[in-house]
Design an enzyme around this catalytic site. Structure first.
Site, PDB file in Angstrom:
ATOM      1  N   GLU A  76       0.804  -1.209   0.000  1.00  0.00           N
ATOM      2  CA  GLU A  76       0.000   0.000   0.000  1.00  0.00           C
ATOM      3  C   GLU A  76       0.847   1.274   0.000  1.00  0.00           C
ATOM      4  O   GLU A  76       0.537   2.223  -0.712  1.00  0.00           O
ATOM      5  CB  GLU A  76      -0.942   0.010   1.198  1.00  0.00           C
ATOM      6  CG  GLU A  76      -2.068   0.996   1.002  1.00  0.00           C
ATOM      7  CD  GLU A  76      -2.857   1.227   2.278  1.00  0.00           C
ATOM      8  OE1 GLU A  76      -2.532   0.614   3.304  1.00  0.00           O
ATOM      9  OE2 GLU A  76      -3.782   2.043   2.220  1.00  0.00           O
ATOM     10  N   ASP A  77       1.898   1.283   0.794  1.00  0.00           N
ATOM     11  CA  ASP A  77       2.596   2.546   1.032  1.00  0.00           C
ATOM     12  C   ASP A  77       3.960   2.676   0.364  1.00  0.00           C
ATOM     13  O   ASP A  77       4.618   3.702   0.510  1.00  0.00           O
ATOM     14  CB  ASP A  77       2.787   2.761   2.548  1.00  0.00           C
ATOM     15  CG  ASP A  77       1.458   2.962   3.248  1.00  0.00           C
ATOM     16  OD1 ASP A  77       0.506   3.368   2.562  1.00  0.00           O
ATOM     17  OD2 ASP A  77       1.374   2.703   4.451  1.00  0.00           O
TER      18      ASP A  77
END
Ligand code: MN
Length: 719
Positions: A76-77
């Site tokens: 996600e990051d």
């Protein structure tokens, strides 16, 4: 600040050297891809995955879960992709990280429906692998621990979501310590005043309480020793949130709740649990009705313990829980407790699987309706149960406040559907009777019985609710089928076709299949909902109905196709008289029985009260160019010429007056009722503004209810 070595120390006792090498590789990878990122607190980002992993190591989860903890935010990051994770760490880890990512990606929603939707996605995203939920709970726990660094406005939303969804989930999995920590932190954010009140009372009483509990504890311990029982007494504090809930439920002041002292006895084995209970009860008087045996009858999340409340040495209430060490472990760690022992055994697959109690949540039939779904979750997450008996002496666990109808449905759907009454412990009880633990229940059936909407008032279990709703829907469609057949029969009769004759029935069956209504029953239902055009059916019989007729019918079905319902304008609609929507108003459709779809304004009070399963999305066709009528009431000074002033203004706005009516209310005031034709809501707004600007007009109000018989789509003005 946490170091990677702290994690290694925790996993070292139970992972192999090879496993630890993989964990180290995951750490190095995660540190590399997260490099340079910071948390809201300003700390390096890597602190977060390490803290999460440390929690997972505390509950001794397997190698894959530990690696997932370290990698859970990488997809996600960071620039890392699913493919990278799969290639480097294998498919199993990749599926877990992906599951956690899917949950994290769900936007935090503020509305009820959205939350339900999110939660459904959450459960589906897990792929039914409990490790995804455990990693997500650890992630949420660390995020909640550091919630003070979040921007103010996000804190509340985040806490609300946690207390609504994640804390109950932790409870369902039996992970008591995560549940209580999540609850207390969220409680502090959401209800700071109440939190402070409890915390202040607690702190003020702390010394007194510690002195007291020390005394009682040694008395209890002395009693157990006297009976030569191998058991240890400890004091126990309730978490603040559960104190708050108790305050609300029993309407008590915080010090009254805090006055109830709680102790825990951990003993060697089950028989010494009961012996310890005997020792407690022979020393202090038990309060009747407060003894619960969760050892013989464990809670569905696996919790086992003996609970009793006694009148203690100083005359006040003392709660005592008695359990073995294993039971204590399960009480604290829930499903996660099993990992500690069974990690290498064949039982692994079983451990990964979600427990039945959680599976139940998404195996209810109501998945398509978000509101029903969240109800189901909330029902399933209820932690209190009653235990009742079937006539054969089998034990059933039901949510607290269950009725005999809940019981009937828990045995069998048919038993529920045909439930006409019940005997509890030999006496007939009403449906409103709330079951108590120990009740023996016998359901009385009647083969002609059908579930009614009323029953929903008496049931609490999600199974009973969804079964009752399902049956009601079936009954409604049975009615619609009958109505549809009747109307169609009459219409066909006009053309000399007898709906009872085999040839007509055969032809209708063909039509049903040809036009994708599947079968005759479904064709009748659709006909009753006016979803089938009679002309199409007549044409099918080759009666040579003229196009002119068709146009006429179509016009009737949906005036100028002005309204689109469920994506088509080929349905019979009429605007409802209770709120009289005009073009531009926000609208919604209601499926009536046999009279097509009525269109209401979204703000209509009537629509709030109807069965929501019969609502259907509706909107205006943009190409609409029909004027609709609407009614206004004006209050004004009773002055000569006021009527012509009003009609001039309306004419200036290119609208027509259908009807106008003035009535004197006092000697100098009158109320005027006008019905006008307008193009759309904006047009109406301009007219209203114009009327309001007439000096002698006090107020202009749009009437919801119709006071005339005029057809809404009447095109000719009558003035
Ligand atoms: Mn995270």
């Amino acid at each position: 600040m946490i170091r990677f070595n702290d994690i290694l120390e925790k996993v070292n006792p139970y992972l192999t050297n090879e496993d630890i090498a993989d964990v180290t590789k995951a750490y190095a990878y995660s540190a590399k891809v997260h490099a340079g990122q910071k948390r809201y607190s300003g700390e390096p980002y890597m602190i977060h995955p390490m803290e999460v992993t440390s929690i997972l190591a505390d509950i001794r989860l397997d190698k894959e879960s530990i690696i997932t903890g370290l990698l859970h935010d990488t997809i996600e990051d960071t620039l890392a992709t699913k493919e990278d994770i799969s290639r480097i760490f294998g498919e199993e880890v990749c599926v877990l990280v992906d599951g956690v990512t899917k949950i994290s990606k769900l936007k935090i929603s503020s509305t009820f429906e959205k939350q339900a939707e999110d939660f459904r996605k959450l459960i589906l995203a897990t792929g039914k692998d409990i490790r995804v939920i455990l990693v997500k709970l650890a992630d949420r726990l660390h995020n909640i621990r550091t919630i003070s660094h979040l921007p103010e406005e996000r804190r509340r939303i985040f806490a609300k979501e946690t207390v609504d969804l994640y804390a109950p989930l932790a409870d369902r999995l039996g992970i008591y310590w995560i549940r209580t920590e999540l609850e207390d932190k969220c409680f502090e954010v959401l209800k700071p005043n109440e939190f402070n009140e409890i915390s202040n009372t607690f702190n003020a009483k702390k010394d007194e309480w510690e002195k007291y509990s020390g005394e009682v504890k040694s008395m209890l311990q002395a009693e157990l020793d006297r009976f030569k029982l191998d058991a240890i007494v400890s004091t126990r504090f309730k978490n603040f949130y559960s104190i708050y809930r108790k305050m609300i439920k029993k309407n008590l002041e915080p010090d009254k709740v805090l006055d109830i002292k709680a102790f825990r006895i951990i003993s060697k084995d089950i028989s010494s649990c009961y012996a310890a209970l005997g020792a407690v009860h022979s020393t202090w008087k038990p309060i009747p009705g407060r003894f619960k045996d969760y050892i013989a009858l464990p809670k569905s999340n696996g919790y086992q313990s003996l609970h009793t409340t006694v009148i203690g040495p100083f005359g006040d209430k003392v709660e005592v829980q008695i359990r073995t060490e294993d039971m204590h472990e399960i009480a604290e760690y829930g499903v996660a407790a099993h990992w500690k022992y069974k990690i290498d055994s064949k039982e692994r697959k079983k451990l990964i699987d979600l427990p039945d109690s959680v599976k139940n949540i998404f195996e209810t039939q109501t998945l398509s309706d978000p509101r029903e779904f969240i109800d189901a979750i909330k029902d399933e997450l209820i932690t209190d149960f009653v235990y009742v008996f079937t006539p054969k002496g089998e034990l059933k666990e039901l949510p607290i406040d269950s009725s005999v109808i809940d019981f009937a449905y828990s045995i069998h759907t048919d038993l529920g559907n045909k439930c006409a009454g019940a005997r509890v412990n030999g006496s007939i009880v009403p449906f409103s009777y709330k079951l108590k633990s120990g009740d023996a229940i016998e359901i009385i059936t009647n083969k002609d019985r059908e579930p009614s909407k009323d029953w929903l008032k008496y049931v609490v279990s999600s199974k009973a609710k969804s079964k009752i709703r399902g049956s009601i829907k079936k009954i409604i469609s049975k009615d619609s089928e009958k109505i549809g057949r009747e109307i169609l029969g009459k219409k066909l009769g006009k053309y000399g076709l007898d709906i009872q004759s085999t040839t007509v029935i055969e032809k209708l069956k063909e039509f049903a299949i040809d036009y994708e209504y599947k079968n005759l029953e479904n064709l009748y239902i659709n006909f009753s909902l006016s979803k089938v055009n009679i002309v199409e059916i007549l044409n099918y019989f080759n009666l040579g109905i003229k196009t002119r007729n068709e146009e006429k019918v179509r016009n009737y079905l949906n005036p100028n196709n002005a309204i689109i319902v469920g994506g088509t304008n080929n349905v019979m609609v009429r605007t409802a008289n209770c709120c009289r929507p005009i073009y531009g108003d926000e609208i919604i459709g209601f499926i009536t029985l046999g009279k097509g779809i009525s269109i209401h304004r979204i703000s209509c009070k009537q629509i709030l009260q109807v069965d929501s399963t019969r609502l259907i999305e509706a909107k205006w066709d943009n190409s609409h160019n029909v004027k609709s009528s609407t009614s206004l009431r004006l209050y004004c000074n009773d002055k000569t010429g006021i009527l012509s002033e009003i009609s001039n203004l309306i004419a200036k706005h290119e609208s027509n007056i259908i009807k106008i009516n003035a009535k004197k209310t006092t000697s100098s005031k009158s109320s005027i009722y006008i019905e006008i034709l307008v193009k759309d809501a904006k047009h109406l707004y301009q007219i209203t503004k114009g009327l309001e600007s007439i000096p002698d007009v006090y107020s202009v109000e749009r009437l919801l209810a119709s006071s005339s018989e005029f057809n809404l789509f009447e095109k000719n003005s009558r003035l």
